[in-house]
Design a protein around this motif. Sequence first.
Motif, short mmCIF file in Angstrom:
data_model
loop_
_atom_site.label_atom_id
_atom_site.label_comp_id
_atom_site.label_asym_id
_atom_site.label_seq_id
_atom_site.Cartn_x
_atom_site.Cartn_y
_atom_site.Cartn_z
N UNK A 75 -3.73 13.14 -6.55
CA UNK A 75 -4.21 13.68 -5.28
C UNK A 75 -4.25 12.58 -4.21
N UNK A 76 -4.24 12.95 -2.92
CA UNK A 76 -4.35 11.94 -1.87
C UNK A 76 -5.61 11.08 -2.01
N UNK A 77 -6.72 11.72 -2.40
CA UNK A 77 -7.97 10.97 -2.56
C UNK A 77 -7.85 9.94 -3.67
N UNK A 84 0.84 -1.20 0.00
CA UNK A 84 0.00 0.00 0.00
C UNK A 84 0.88 1.26 0.00
N UNK A 85 1.84 1.30 0.93
CA UNK A 85 2.67 2.49 1.10
C UNK A 85 3.47 2.78 -0.17
N UNK A 86 4.00 1.73 -0.80
CA UNK A 86 4.81 1.92 -2.00
C UNK A 86 3.97 2.47 -3.15
N UNK A 87 2.80 1.88 -3.40
CA UNK A 87 1.97 2.35 -4.52
C UNK A 87 1.46 3.76 -4.26
N UNK A 88 1.02 4.03 -3.02
CA UNK A 88 0.53 5.37 -2.67
C UNK A 88 1.62 6.40 -2.91
N UNK A 89 2.85 6.08 -2.48
CA UNK A 89 3.98 7.01 -2.64
C UNK A 89 4.26 7.30 -4.11
N UNK A 120 -7.87 5.90 -3.04
CA UNK A 120 -8.94 5.10 -3.63
C UNK A 120 -8.40 4.02 -4.54
N UNK A 121 -7.39 4.35 -5.35
CA UNK A 121 -6.83 3.36 -6.27
C UNK A 121 -5.96 2.33 -5.55
N UNK A 157 -1.21 8.68 3.85
CA UNK A 157 -2.09 7.66 3.28
C UNK A 157 -3.26 7.37 4.22
N UNK A 158 -2.97 7.15 5.51
CA UNK A 158 -4.07 6.76 6.40
C UNK A 158 -4.87 7.96 6.90
N UNK A 159 -4.30 9.16 6.82
CA UNK A 159 -5.11 10.35 7.06
C UNK A 159 -6.10 10.54 5.91
N UNK A 160 -5.61 10.28 4.67
CA UNK A 160 -6.52 10.32 3.52
C UNK A 160 -7.60 9.26 3.67
N UNK A 161 -7.19 8.07 4.18
CA UNK A 161 -8.16 6.99 4.37
C UNK A 161 -9.24 7.36 5.36
N UNK A 162 -8.86 8.07 6.42
CA UNK A 162 -9.83 8.50 7.42
C UNK A 162 -10.89 9.39 6.78
N UNK A 163 -10.45 10.29 5.92
CA UNK A 163 -11.39 11.18 5.24
C UNK A 163 -12.27 10.40 4.26
#
Length: 366
Positions: free
Chosen positions: A237-239, A224-229, A243-244, A333-339
């Motif tokens: 965008x973070x969203x 997750x962290x690698x793809x998000x980065x 999501x992806x 990533x997980x702050x974006x997830x919270x939103x």
Amino acid sequence: MAKLNFGGTVENVVTRDEFPLAKAQGVLKDEVVAVIGYGVQGPGQALNQKENGINVIVGQRKNSKSWDKAVRDGFVEGKTLFDIETALAKGTIICYLLSDAAQIAMWPTVKKHLTPGKALYFSHGFGITYLDQTGIVPPKDVDVFLVAPKGSGTSLRRMFLQGRGLNSSYAIFQDATGKAFDRVVALGIAIGSGYLFETTFKKEVYSDLTGERGTLMGAIQGIFAAQFEVLRKNGHSPSEAFNETVEELTQSLMPLVAENGMDWMYANCSTTAQRGALDWWKKFRDATLPVFNDLYESVATGKEAARSIESNSKTDYREKLEVELKELADSEMWQAGKTVRSLRPENQPAVADDVKEASKMETTSN
């Protein structure tokens, strides 16, 4: 016990059809099941047994958060809720559900209450498999076995309330009474297992530690962290990145994979996704296989056990743990997830109510 074919390998399994709850209740009718520990697995297993008609009591340290939770869950002090030593004395089957580190610390107390004919039940093979490190060596005149639900205690309880079952493994380390098989399977059914598959204490802990550090938690967070980065670095965008990376997987695809399998998912996605997945999955396998081989070796040689015992036994373990968990929670990533989670329709009652009201008005006007 049934023999079922799993991809060409025949395994011993026990289903609820051949070992129904009524049979489990009969096996356990004269037993007092003492659940020691009310943290991760304790609540789900104790409550499910209680609601399945098993004589279950809880042993927990007084004036603790877990004691208060047991009270809130309906266990009554002096009747079904006791301090640990009293519960150990009363129980004929001791469900040892403390954390691995706490099991080591509590073992001298538990051992003195393991009188002949009792049973010692685990939901993890750690204490017995690494007994040279844990010091957990049961007396020869008690049954020793495990039922290991393949999920958290929360999932076990949630699926039980939904009328479903969480699959579990079972293993017998020591059969002193000749009744160990019936006892362990009855308990597996009573806690809410879907079906039970046979294993050993060693195989259970090796697969469990590998899974926790691998695809279940460690590897999935790393991926997750690698793809998000990569997505964020390239201007997404973070969203969009979250999501992806996470939301589509957990909310849309994984439930379908759970129902039908990955082969079905590959056959029922767009041709573009299909081509890409087929081209790339082996590259990911080849990239991660050396890591998984290293991980399994670390588990099998006892290095992971030693690391766990050493770190979890330190007096400042909880404080250090909170720092590490906060780092995860505070990541973008997980702050974006919270939103993102807050924006799910089920988490927006006002929006849902507006939709219902609009629907009602439309129906009335027609």
